[in-house]
Structure formats: structure tokens, C-alpha cells
Scaffold this motif. Structure first.
Motif, PDB file in Angstrom:
ATOM      1  N   MET A   1       0.854  -1.188   0.000  1.00  0.00           N
ATOM      2  CA  MET A   1       0.000   0.000   0.000  1.00  0.00           C
ATOM      3  C   MET A   1       0.891   1.239   0.000  1.00  0.00           C
ATOM      4  O   MET A   1       1.565   1.535   0.986  1.00  0.00           O
ATOM      5  N   ASN A   2       0.953   1.935  -1.115  1.00  0.00           N
ATOM      6  CA  ASN A   2       1.838   3.077  -1.259  1.00  0.00           C
ATOM      7  C   ASN A   2       1.160   4.357  -0.780  1.00  0.00           C
ATOM      8  O   ASN A   2      -0.004   4.622  -1.113  1.00  0.00           O
ATOM      9  N   VAL A   3       1.903   5.159  -0.013  1.00  0.00           N
ATOM     10  CA  VAL A   3       1.409   6.453   0.454  1.00  0.00           C
ATOM     11  C   VAL A   3       2.458   7.517   0.138  1.00  0.00           C
ATOM     12  O   VAL A   3       3.635   7.217  -0.053  1.00  0.00           O
ATOM     13  N   LEU A   4       2.009   8.779   0.101  1.00  0.00           N
ATOM     14  CA  LEU A   4       2.873   9.885  -0.307  1.00  0.00           C
ATOM     15  C   LEU A   4       2.535  11.123   0.489  1.00  0.00           C
ATOM     16  O   LEU A   4       1.354  11.399   0.754  1.00  0.00           O
ATOM     17  N   THR A   5       3.560  11.895   0.865  1.00  0.00           N
ATOM     18  CA  THR A   5       3.346  13.228   1.412  1.00  0.00           C
ATOM     19  C   THR A   5       4.245  14.207   0.685  1.00  0.00           C
ATOM     20  O   THR A   5       5.391  13.886   0.331  1.00  0.00           O
TER      21      THR A   5
END
Length: 274
Positions: free
Chosen positions: A1-5
Motif C-alpha cells: 500500500m503506497n502512500v505519499l506526502t
């Protein structure tokens, strides 16, 4: 599960629309499930819009304008066949001409809450800070996601320290695992300040940079930028903190001019979470 900020710096950048498209291209490439954005601006004098069903308003939603950076990003992604639920919360007036805020984008529906956590409550004052909290899912697992843009360290009673204490109070009522992302304005290299407060928090958080099985890159600021005008160091001030029950497989600095273009005065941070 890829997340980005990413602190986008949005309309303060040169060629901002080109950089918006570059951000979108990276989102499409990695198919992020969850995205936190800061310095998401719209001009004060631009026109309000009527948002669609993919926008999830907070209880006292500040109007979204036609040039809202997150709105245009979501619309561009939709044109490419990628659909995101999203929310935006207003922080304060920036540079005298912008409404500045924070945004969350998610592949799943969002139940948002905007909470003022600063001592300053005046919507026009740049010291006003708002947490955008979104109850959503990573795949089929409920999580509580945050997009945040904190103040600098002032002392034990003002600035970041006060805002973090308010964050802890607010999050006590949330039961699902936490994914807290954003610009903390407190370097990991500084001891006994904001970064240490987060790591020692009763929220039991972990720094994805420290716990990831694989890391690529570290610093998110490498020069003097807005708010860090005298900086001459490489700093890590943008973070992805998670509850310890979540495993972080990969951590990577992006939008740093290496494998991805520079789109802001901050680099972005991505992580793969299980």
C-alpha cells in the motif's frame, strides 16, 4: 500500500501547472492509495466552485475555489482515469493573496475532520494551524490519516510543542491505526525538540524512515527555503509517522531531481505500508 506526502509550494513555484502534472504523473505511476499535501493554495480573489461527490467536506468547510491546487490535481487525475476521494482544510492567508491549506487524497471514501491546534485562531494569521484528519481505508483496513503542517519549535509552551499536545488530545478518540504525514518544521537532527516529542508520544508512533526495511534517500530540504531562510544544512522535516502495528517495507525520497523531477522547495516522501 503506497502512500505519499508532499509540501507542494503550489502556486509559488515557477511553472506550477507543469509541476502539478509532474506530481500527477508520479501518482499515476505508483498508484498511491493515500496522499497528504501541504501548502495547497488558492487565490483569495478566485471564484468558489461547487464540488462533486468525490469531495468530502469538513463540518465547517471553507469554500473551495476554481484554482485550488488539490482540486486541479484531482481533476487532472480523473481525466487520466484515476479517481480519488479528497478533502481540503484551510489554515491561513499566505503571502497576502492565497488561502493556504492542507489536503488528503484517498482511493477510498474519507470521513474528514478539521481541527485548529494552534494558539492562534485568527484565520488571517499565518500562525494558525489546522489538522486535517481523515478516517479512510488502506485496501480494506480502516486507518486514521492526517495531513499536517506544523509550526517551528519555539519553546515548551508555544509553536510546535503546543500544537503537538493538541494533536495528541484530538487523536485519543480515534481507534484505528494512525498514518500521520506532512511538514513538521522540526528536523530529525535536532535533539530534545519537536522530533523527540513525536517519538516519545503516548500515541506510540514510529518514524517510517527508521523502521522501513529499505530506504532510498533521507533529507527533504537541502537549501534555504521559505521559513528556513538561513538554512545551510540538509534537513529531514517532512515525515510519515505510523502506529507501530503497521509495518513499513519501503521508504523513499521523491521529487528530488534524481528519478523524479523537483516540483517544490520540499522533496516528497513515499512509503509502502502493510
Amino acid at each position: 500500500m503506497n502512500v505519499l506526502t508532499l509540501n507542494t509550494h503550489s502556486w509559488l513555484e515557477n511553472q506550477p501547472l507543469e509541476k502539478l502534472h509532474q506530481v500527477a504523473d508520479q501518482i499515476i505511476k505508483e498508484d498511491y492509495l493515500l496522499i497528504a499535501l501541504q501548502e495547497v493554495n488558492q487565490r483569495i480573489d478566485s471564484l468558489p466552485i461547487t464540488t462533486d461527490n468525490n469531495f468530502h467536506p469538513t463540518a465547517e468547510q471553507f469554500p473551495v475555489h476554481e484554482d485550488n491546487f488539490a482540486y486541479l490535481l484531482v481533476q487532472y487525475l480523473k481525466e487520466q482515469g484515476y479517481h480519488y476521494h479528497w478533502s481540503w482544510a484551510y489554515n491561513h492567508i499566505g503571502y497576502s493573496i492565497y488561502h493556504e491549506g492542507v489536503a488528503l487524497l484517498s482511493k477510498q471514501s474519507i470521513q474528514p475532520e478539521a481541527v485548529v491546534i494552534s494558539t492562534e485562531k485568527d484565520p488571517a494569521n499565518y500562525r494558525r494551524r489546522v489538522l486535517l484528519i481523515g478516517q479512510t481505508k488502506l485496501d480494506d483496513k480502516p486507518i486514521t490519516a492526517l495531513s499536517c503542517h506544523y509550526s517551528w519549535w519555539l519553546d515548551e509552551h508555544e509553536g510546535f510543542s503546543y500544537e503537538w499536545q493538541q494533536t495528541e488530545k484530538v487523536l485519543q478518540s480515534y481507534t484505528s491505526p494512525l498514518v500521520i504525514m506532512g511538514d513538521f518544521n522540526n528536523p530529525a537532527s535536532a535533539k530534545q525538540t519537536g522530533y523527540e516529542l513525536v517519538l516519545s508520544s503516548p500515541l506510540q508512533l514510529q518514524d517510517s524512515f527508521l523502521t522501513a526495511e529499505k530506504t532510498i534517500g533521507e533529507h527533504t530540504v537541502e537549501k534555504a527555503i521559505d521559513g528556513w531562510g538561513d538554512n545551510q544544512e540538509k534537513l529531514r522535516i517532512d515525515y510519515i509517522f505510523t502506529s507501530k502495528k503497521l509495518a513499513v517495507n519501503n521508504y523513499q525520497i521523491i521529487f528530488n531531481g534524481k528519478n523524479t523531477p523537483v516540483v517544490s522547495d520540499h522533496f516528497g516522501v513515499s512509503a509502502t505500508i502493510q
